[in-house]
Design a protein around this motif. Structure first.
Motif, short mmCIF file in Angstrom:
data_model
loop_
_atom_site.label_atom_id
_atom_site.label_comp_id
_atom_site.label_asym_id
_atom_site.label_seq_id
_atom_site.Cartn_x
_atom_site.Cartn_y
_atom_site.Cartn_z
N GLY A 210 0.81 -1.22 0.00
CA GLY A 210 0.00 0.00 0.00
C GLY A 210 0.84 1.27 0.00
N GLU A 211 2.07 1.16 -0.45
CA GLU A 211 2.95 2.32 -0.44
C GLU A 211 3.89 2.19 -1.62
OE1 GLU A 211 5.93 4.45 2.77
OE2 GLU A 211 5.23 2.45 3.13
N GLU A 212 4.36 3.34 -2.15
CA GLU A 212 5.23 3.27 -3.32
C GLU A 212 6.60 2.73 -2.97
OE1 GLU A 212 5.45 6.79 -5.56
OE2 GLU A 212 3.32 6.82 -6.00
N LYS A 213 7.22 3.34 -1.96
CA LYS A 213 8.61 3.00 -1.64
C LYS A 213 8.85 3.42 -0.21
CE LYS A 213 13.16 4.05 -3.67
NZ LYS A 213 13.88 4.36 -2.48
N SER A 214 9.61 2.64 0.51
CA SER A 214 9.91 3.02 1.88
C SER A 214 10.97 4.12 1.89
CB SER A 214 10.42 1.80 2.65
OG SER A 214 10.89 2.19 3.91
N VAL A 215 10.90 4.96 2.91
CA VAL A 215 11.93 6.00 3.02
C VAL A 215 13.18 5.46 3.72
CG1 VAL A 215 10.39 8.00 2.98
CG2 VAL A 215 10.84 6.84 5.16
N ILE A 216 13.12 4.23 4.18
CA ILE A 216 14.26 3.64 4.88
C ILE A 216 15.33 3.21 3.87
CG2 ILE A 216 14.95 1.63 6.29
CD1 ILE A 216 12.32 2.08 7.83
N SER A 217 16.59 3.54 4.19
CA SER A 217 17.68 3.32 3.23
C SER A 217 18.21 1.89 3.25
CB SER A 217 18.83 4.27 3.52
OG SER A 217 18.38 5.52 3.93
N GLY A 218 18.12 1.22 4.39
CA GLY A 218 18.68 -0.14 4.46
C GLY A 218 18.23 -0.86 5.72
N VAL A 219 18.37 -2.18 5.70
CA VAL A 219 18.03 -3.00 6.88
C VAL A 219 19.30 -3.71 7.35
CG1 VAL A 219 15.55 -3.37 6.62
CG2 VAL A 219 17.12 -4.73 5.28
N ILE A 220 19.55 -3.62 8.64
CA ILE A 220 20.78 -4.17 9.21
C ILE A 220 20.43 -5.33 10.14
CG2 ILE A 220 22.84 -3.62 10.60
CD1 ILE A 220 22.80 -1.94 8.07
N SER A 221 21.26 -6.35 10.12
CA SER A 221 21.02 -7.53 10.97
C SER A 221 21.16 -7.17 12.44
CB SER A 221 22.05 -8.61 10.60
OG SER A 221 22.24 -9.47 11.69
N PRO A 222 20.18 -7.58 13.27
CA PRO A 222 20.30 -7.31 14.70
C PRO A 222 21.45 -8.09 15.33
CG PRO A 222 18.36 -8.67 14.27
CD PRO A 222 18.92 -8.27 12.94
N LYS A 350 1.28 11.25 6.49
CA LYS A 350 2.26 10.33 5.90
C LYS A 350 2.12 8.92 6.47
CE LYS A 350 5.78 13.62 4.65
NZ LYS A 350 6.70 14.54 5.22
N MET A 351 1.43 8.79 7.57
CA MET A 351 1.34 7.48 8.22
C MET A 351 0.15 6.66 7.73
SD MET A 351 3.91 6.91 9.87
CE MET A 351 3.36 5.40 10.63
N THR A 352 -0.59 7.18 6.77
CA THR A 352 -1.73 6.44 6.24
C THR A 352 -1.33 5.75 4.94
OG1 THR A 352 -3.15 8.13 7.18
CG2 THR A 352 -4.16 6.67 5.57
N THR A 353 -1.62 4.45 4.82
CA THR A 353 -1.29 3.74 3.59
C THR A 353 -2.42 3.90 2.57
OG1 THR A 353 -2.38 1.67 4.18
CG2 THR A 353 -0.09 1.93 4.89
N ALA A 354 -2.10 3.58 1.33
CA ALA A 354 -3.16 3.50 0.32
C ALA A 354 -4.00 2.25 0.65
CB ALA A 354 -2.54 3.36 -1.06
N GLU A 355 -5.06 2.05 -0.09
CA GLU A 355 -5.92 0.89 0.16
C GLU A 355 -5.11 -0.40 0.02
OE1 GLU A 355 -10.07 -0.77 -1.60
OE2 GLU A 355 -9.57 1.35 -1.86
N ILE A 356 -5.35 -1.34 0.92
CA ILE A 356 -4.62 -2.61 0.86
C ILE A 356 -5.49 -3.61 0.08
CG2 ILE A 356 -3.67 -4.51 2.23
CD1 ILE A 356 -3.11 -2.37 4.41
#
Ligand code: SF4
Ligand code: SF4
Length: 460
Positions: A210-222, A350-356
């Motif tokens: 329900g979103e175009e693209k995340s604003v997060i740049s990367g995911v790191i292993s915990p 900004k916290m609302t998604t498009a329709e799922i």
């Protein structure tokens, strides 16, 4: 590009060298997404909801996760570590939260931010959703991405119930961008890196629903971050508190635990954890057997994010640590957003998604006529299969094998019992039967080997 109708991104990688084809993963997958084909584990992408059950069940640790490299952070001037409270709950007592925050800075981040800090925004959005959906309750939490995907594929008629509210990591990301850009920082200089507790959240960042693209740049292993922090935490220099935005509350710290989204609500709520429990509740909801519930919190992992499959520590200990920690913090109700009216208005938007959208799993394909024929074929095949659900065919159940056969993706000879009958009746030579088994399970599979790892060595 919205991801509702695209192929889901998956972060799972199977290491064929480590895999011993024990079928533990095949058996636990709640959506029957895994098969053994030609001696290899094959995950059917359209069925996988990234719940991580297969990762947990694999005794060989053969199913890995595709993370980003920590070095990636150096591509940005402002390097923000976003991490969930459950990550803080991983550390032993001597590594205090101040030391954890300081260690992030020592390790090259310019800012460290717990994603549940501005949680009041989500509380308001959830209340708004319940009010707006009075005629079609319950609202189902969108917090757990594995649950959202599960609903999309297995309970498509319920997708309209899913809250169109993004997750805390999205909230934190937008909040941080807002704070930094207000200070004149260029958005392109900001790198946001999420230390994610589970597979589903990686997928949610890489291909948000329900979103175009995340604003997060990367995911790191915990695990990577945990080990690095443990290595420096005892010697970190004094912590510069000005780098810390202090918005954390009792509600925020407990948000990702079971009941995190419900205990503070006045409306009628229900919290369910564990993917198989969630499935039972969704079935009842689909059959209209659940009444008078306003908000339904469903989490794929038993004990919610404390049991995130990428976290190494015991989930019960993590819950205890976070509950104890929460006692030291104020309640969110005393720090509502009305303290800064208007400031969060754009953040809420900004916290609302498009329709799922639903993405129903079409077991027999999209062509209705063909699907009916195949379904009947599967029923006929089931008459001949033993119904033992042994998994020796590489499918989780006889029913799944029958469906695969009806779809032309498996053969009757995949069933070892049928092979036995055929041998007895002289329809197949023993050598041919063995050859077929070796093709599926590997050539040396039937040689004696005393080093096998069994179910008792499965992870937590
Ligand atoms: S659970 Fe068994 S079959 Fe599945 S990936 Fe691990 S080793 Fe391979
Ligand atoms: S992540 Fe979950 S849904 Fe996907 S293959 Fe593994 S067990 Fe199945």
């Amino acid at each position: 590009m919205m991801h509702d109708n695209e192929t889901f991104h998956h972060a799972l990688i199977v290491d064929d060298q480590k895999c011993i084809r024990c079928t533990h993963c095949v058996k636990v997958c709640p959506t029957e997404a895994i098969r053994i084909v030609d001696g290899k584990v094959h995950i059917r992408e359209e069925r996988c909801v990234d719940c991580g059950e297969c990762v947990r069940a694999c005794p060989q640790k053969a199913i890995g996760i595709d993370h980003d490299d920590l070095e990636l952070i150096h591509a940005y001037k402002y390097r923000v570590a976003l991490f969930p409270s459950v990550f803080v709950g991983q550390f032993p007592e001597r590594v205090t939260e101040d030391k954890i925050y300081a260690s992030f800075l020592e390790l090259g981040f310019t800012h460290a931010f717990e994603v549940e800090q501005p949680i009041g925004v989500l509380k308001e959005l959830i209340r708004d959703e319940i009010k707006a959906n009075k005629s079609d309750l319950p609202v189902i939490s969108s917090f757990c991405p594995a649950i959202v995907r599960l609903i999309q594929i297995l309970y498509p008629s319920l997708t309209g119930h899913i809250a169109r509210v993004k997750a805390p990591h999205d909230l934190a990301a937008h909040y941080v961008i807002d704070r930094l850009t207000r200070k004149g920082v260029a958005p392109s200089d900001i790198g946001l890196f999420y230390i994610t507790p589970c597979v589903a959240k990686i997928a949610a960042v890489k291909a948000p629903v329900g979103e175009e693209k995340s604003v997060i740049s990367g995911v790191i292993s915990p695990t990577v971050m945990y080990n690095k922090i443990m290595a420096v935490a005892d010697d970190v220099p004094p912590f510069d508190k000005t780098k810390l935005w202090k918005g954390l509350t009792k509600e925020g710290i407990q948000w990702s635990l079971t009941h995190g989204e419900t205990w503070w609500q006045n409306s009628r709520t229900m919290a369910v954890d564990g993917i198989h429990n969630a499935i039972k509740i969704l079935e009842r909801l689909e059959n209209d057997e659940i009444k008078n519930i306003d908000y339904l919190e469903l989490r794929a992992c038993d004990r919610s994010c404390a049991a995130g499959v990428l976290l190494a520590q015991n989930r019960f200990l993590t819950v205890e640590r976070l509950k104890r920690r929460a006692k030291r913090y104020p309640s969110d109700e005393k720090k509502t957003m009305t303290e800064e009216p208007g400031k969060y208005a754009t953040l809420k938007e900004k916290m609302t998604t498009a329709e799922i959208n639903p993405r129903p799993l079409l077991r027999f394909g999209a062509d209705m006529e063909k699907a009916m024929t195949r379904m009947q074929r599967a029923r006929n095949i089931m008459c001949h299969l033993p119904g033992i659900d042994c998994g020796a065919c590489g499918a989780p159940t006889c029913q799944a094998l029958a469906e695969d056969m009806a779809n032309g993706e498996a053969k009757m000879s995949d069933c070892i019992f049928i092979q036995q009958l055929w041998q007895k009746d002289g329809k197949v030579e023993p050598d041919k039967a063995l050859e077929r088994m070796e093709k599926k399970w590997g050539e040396n599979r039937f040689d004696p080997d005393c080093t096998k790892i069994g179910a008792k060595n499965e992870s937590n």
